[in-house]
Design a protein around this motif. Sequence first.
Motif, PDB file in Angstrom:
ATOM      1  N   ARG A 160       0.920 -40.055  56.589  1.00 24.82           N
ATOM      2  CA  ARG A 160       1.233 -38.778  55.982  1.00 24.82           C
ATOM      3  C   ARG A 160       0.036 -37.853  55.869  1.00 24.82           C
ATOM      4  O   ARG A 160       0.144 -36.656  56.057  1.00 24.82           O
ATOM      5  CB  ARG A 160       1.858 -39.016  54.612  1.00 24.82           C
ATOM      6  CG  ARG A 160       3.169 -39.785  54.701  1.00 24.82           C
ATOM      7  CD  ARG A 160       3.757 -39.981  53.327  1.00 24.82           C
ATOM      8  NE  ARG A 160       4.996 -40.735  53.408  1.00 24.82           N
ATOM      9  CZ  ARG A 160       5.048 -42.051  53.378  1.00 24.82           C
ATOM     10  NH1 ARG A 160       3.957 -42.757  53.276  1.00 24.82           N
ATOM     11  NH2 ARG A 160       6.204 -42.675  53.447  1.00 24.82           N
TER      12      ARG A 160
ATOM     13  N   LEU B 290       4.225 -31.262  60.957  1.00 31.85           N
ATOM     14  CA  LEU B 290       5.569 -30.966  60.458  1.00 31.85           C
ATOM     15  C   LEU B 290       6.015 -29.635  61.019  1.00 31.85           C
ATOM     16  O   LEU B 290       5.852 -28.606  60.422  1.00 31.85           O
ATOM     17  CB  LEU B 290       5.533 -30.927  58.928  1.00 31.85           C
ATOM     18  CG  LEU B 290       6.836 -30.654  58.200  1.00 31.85           C
ATOM     19  CD1 LEU B 290       7.867 -31.698  58.582  1.00 31.85           C
ATOM     20  CD2 LEU B 290       6.622 -30.658  56.712  1.00 31.85           C
TER      21      LEU B 290
ATOM     22  N   SER C  50       9.911 -36.655  59.099  1.00 30.21           N
ATOM     23  CA  SER C  50       9.992 -35.245  58.711  1.00 30.21           C
ATOM     24  C   SER C  50      10.968 -34.487  59.595  1.00 30.21           C
ATOM     25  O   SER C  50      11.693 -33.615  59.123  1.00 30.21           O
ATOM     26  CB  SER C  50       8.603 -34.614  58.777  1.00 30.21           C
ATOM     27  OG  SER C  50       7.737 -35.229  57.850  1.00 30.21           O
TER      28      SER C  50
ATOM     29  N   PRO D 237       3.106 -27.629  56.893  1.00 33.48           N
ATOM     30  CA  PRO D 237       4.285 -28.223  56.250  1.00 33.48           C
ATOM     31  C   PRO D 237       4.953 -27.213  55.317  1.00 33.48           C
ATOM     32  O   PRO D 237       5.334 -27.531  54.190  1.00 33.48           O
ATOM     33  CB  PRO D 237       3.696 -29.407  55.485  1.00 33.48           C
ATOM     34  CG  PRO D 237       2.333 -28.943  55.116  1.00 33.48           C
ATOM     35  CD  PRO D 237       1.850 -28.074  56.266  1.00 33.48           C
TER      36      PRO D 237
END
Length: 299
Positions: A8, A17, A151, A169
């Motif tokens: 992450r 993302l 995601s 993101p």
Amino acid sequence: MKSTAISRRAFLSSGALLAGSVVLAASPLKKWPCIDEAPSVGQIIDTFIAQVPSGTIPHTIDTLKSGSRDTKVTGVVTTMFATIDVIRKAIELKSNFIIAHEPAFYNHLDDVNWLQQDDVYRYKKELLEKNSIAIWRNHDYIHSLHPDGVSKGLIDTLGWQQFGVEGQPVFNLPAAQRLGELIAFYKKKLGIPALRYVGDLKQHCQKILLLPGAYGGKAQIEAIGKYKPDVLVCGEIAEWETAEYVRDARAKGDKLSLVVLGHIASEEPGSVFMVDWLKQHFPQVKATHVHPGNSLSFA
């Protein structure tokens, strides 16, 4: 689970993302030599890893938690957690391979040395052995896809492909929505009976910082400072970190809110991504997504 540099946090810093990305567009579709031939557990694992840009990850937690690589697959179940109920469902479906995103045995590394005399662990282990079921944890690898598979699954579920900011993101909604309206939207789309938040339900939110899973408080707070969102929507928090930061930010006068979806709710769409991947690459194998349900209930 706990963030890793490969998953992450690397994903956040690299801006992986991306809404609207084509899944594995640069990866050639690996055709199975014989469409009627049942692949082995190892062949499915190796085919997935071959499509990850980083290739094999040293010291990965993505290992077999039960079963053998050589087992011929009768069917696959994808899920967030390989719970006892999910295992029973796999048995009912006559599927002997479970691909789970999180640990099978209650700790990040699936270390079972401390569980050898534990009745719950022994029951689960014997259930798997009796039915010859293999479990593979697919955590580091699915997070290392471009775009991140978990995601991507979440974005598709929310229908936000067109709202993403490239390399971030962050999602900019076409029109501001009240925080209460956003919360109702997440509950409906992700099947959440109730969720926690910090903020004013009447606050207008347009710029959304979306961090599924468990980034950790430091990464969440740093992302708030970097992207300046109206609201952080995340998987889970340590209550003494991000929630307190947002509360203080609001006391300072910032128009900032926090929505906590829950770890399972925010990352389960990655298991839907996996079942779609299996149907594309191994169409001869029955693949089923089984939602583990929420471990916690709301009174």
